[in-house]
Design a protein around this motif. Structure first.
Motif, PDB file in Angstrom:
ATOM      1  N   MET A   1       2.661  -2.985 -10.544  1.00 20.33           N
ATOM      2  CA  MET A   1       2.308  -2.839  -9.131  1.00 20.33           C
ATOM      3  C   MET A   1       0.859  -3.228  -8.857  1.00 20.33           C
ATOM      4  SD  MET A   1       3.859   0.789  -7.976  1.00 20.33           S
ATOM      5  CE  MET A   1       5.535   1.275  -8.222  1.00 20.33           C
ATOM      6  N   LEU A   2       0.059  -3.317  -9.888  1.00 18.34           N
ATOM      7  CA  LEU A   2      -1.370  -3.586  -9.703  1.00 18.34           C
ATOM      8  C   LEU A   2      -1.658  -5.000  -9.208  1.00 18.34           C
ATOM      9  CD1 LEU A   2      -2.986  -1.773 -12.746  1.00 18.34           C
ATOM     10  CD2 LEU A   2      -3.083  -1.129 -10.341  1.00 18.34           C
ATOM     11  N   TYR A   3      -0.840  -5.974  -9.573  1.00 23.44           N
ATOM     12  CA  TYR A   3      -1.114  -7.356  -9.171  1.00 23.44           C
ATOM     13  C   TYR A   3      -1.217  -7.506  -7.648  1.00 23.44           C
ATOM     14  CZ  TYR A   3      -0.647 -12.343  -8.437  1.00 23.44           C
ATOM     15  OH  TYR A   3      -0.843 -13.621  -8.007  1.00 23.44           O
ATOM     16  N   PRO A   4      -0.209  -7.062  -6.871  1.00 22.36           N
ATOM     17  CA  PRO A   4      -0.374  -7.206  -5.420  1.00 22.36           C
ATOM     18  C   PRO A   4      -1.500  -6.348  -4.850  1.00 22.36           C
ATOM     19  CG  PRO A   4       1.761  -6.194  -5.925  1.00 22.36           C
ATOM     20  CD  PRO A   4       1.128  -6.572  -7.213  1.00 22.36           C
TER      21      PRO A   4
ATOM     22  N   ALA B   1       9.449   3.766  -4.894  1.00 23.17           N
ATOM     23  CA  ALA B   1       8.181   3.034  -4.782  1.00 23.17           C
ATOM     24  C   ALA B   1       8.317   1.622  -5.347  1.00 23.17           C
ATOM     25  CB  ALA B   1       7.064   3.789  -5.510  1.00 23.17           C
ATOM     26  N   THR B   2       9.002   1.474  -6.491  1.00 24.59           N
ATOM     27  CA  THR B   2       9.175   0.138  -7.066  1.00 24.59           C
ATOM     28  C   THR B   2      10.066  -0.726  -6.185  1.00 24.59           C
ATOM     29  OG1 THR B   2      11.017   0.843  -8.481  1.00 24.59           O
ATOM     30  CG2 THR B   2       8.814   0.919  -9.428  1.00 24.59           C
TER      31      THR B   2
ATOM     32  N   LEU C   1       0.823  -1.210   0.000  1.00 30.43           N
ATOM     33  CA  LEU C   1       0.000   0.000   0.000  1.00 30.43           C
ATOM     34  C   LEU C   1       0.859   1.263   0.000  1.00 30.43           C
ATOM     35  CD1 LEU C   1      -2.822  -1.061   2.479  1.00 30.43           C
ATOM     36  CD2 LEU C   1      -3.043  -0.670   0.029  1.00 30.43           C
ATOM     37  N   VAL C   2       1.917   1.261   0.814  1.00 26.91           N
ATOM     38  CA  VAL C   2       2.816   2.419   0.877  1.00 26.91           C
ATOM     39  C   VAL C   2       3.520   2.617  -0.466  1.00 26.91           C
ATOM     40  CG1 VAL C   2       4.953   3.288   1.931  1.00 26.91           C
ATOM     41  CG2 VAL C   2       3.151   2.346   3.374  1.00 26.91           C
TER      42      VAL C   2
ATOM     43  N   GLY D   1       7.857  -7.691  -9.294  1.00 27.78           N
ATOM     44  CA  GLY D   1       8.614  -6.750  -8.473  1.00 27.78           C
ATOM     45  C   GLY D   1       9.985  -6.452  -9.065  1.00 27.78           C
ATOM     46  N   ILE D   2      10.684  -7.508  -9.499  1.00 27.63           N
ATOM     47  CA  ILE D   2      12.016  -7.329 -10.092  1.00 27.63           C
ATOM     48  C   ILE D   2      11.915  -6.591 -11.421  1.00 27.63           C
ATOM     49  CG2 ILE D   2      13.955  -8.583 -11.128  1.00 27.63           C
ATOM     50  CD1 ILE D   2      13.524 -10.706  -8.895  1.00 27.63           C
ATOM     51  N   LEU D   3      10.964  -6.984 -12.257  1.00 26.48           N
ATOM     52  CA  LEU D   3      10.789  -6.319 -13.550  1.00 26.48           C
ATOM     53  C   LEU D   3      10.471  -4.841 -13.383  1.00 26.48           C
ATOM     54  CD1 LEU D   3       8.831  -8.907 -15.714  1.00 26.48           C
ATOM     55  CD2 LEU D   3      11.178  -8.116 -16.027  1.00 26.48           C
TER      56      LEU D   3
END
Length: 130
Positions: A54-57, A112-113, A18-19, A76-78
């Protein structure tokens, strides 16, 4: 007064997601390119495309579905690679000197990533223990 338990009922990894997502959205409103006389925010630079992995989680978090940890860690890595690559693509040559005019918004998106990537890694690590 009724208390909102949405945040309290989430794991540390979900709070990290969320953060990270909130930071990503905030970064879009800040300058991604800043050369003094030229400035462009994340929307003008198509930075919203970096929100897609980021939408998947986030979607699984709000739909209370179980996340696939392998997909999570790959995304996350991508996303970290894409955001750093995006920053490196902003290099320009002015008067024979190579500069990178990346603004604060792009750096916040990179943070953020990385935050989302850390959340993915922690969730993967904790699922191995269970």
């Amino acid at each position: 007064m009724q208390e909102n338990n949405f945040i309290k009922n989430k794991t540390l990894e979900e709070k990290i997601y969320l953060v990270g997502f909130a930071l990503g959205i905030i970064s879009l409103f800040l300058p991604w390119v800043n050369m003094g006389f030229i400035s462009a925010n994340g929307f003008q630079q198509a930075g919203y495309l970096l929100l897609i992995p980021m939408l998947y989680p986030i979607i699984t978090l709000f739909s209370n579905k179980k996340r696939n940890n392998i997909i999570n860690i790959i995304l996350g890595i991508l996303n970290i690679i894409f955001s750093i690559g995006f920053m490196m693509s902003k290099n320009v040559t002015i008067f024979g000197q190579s500069i990178n005019p990346s603004g604060a918004g792009l750096y916040i998106m990179i943070v953020a990533t990385i935050v989302i990537g850390v959340g993915c890694f922690l969730e993967f690590k904790n699922s191995k223990k269970a």
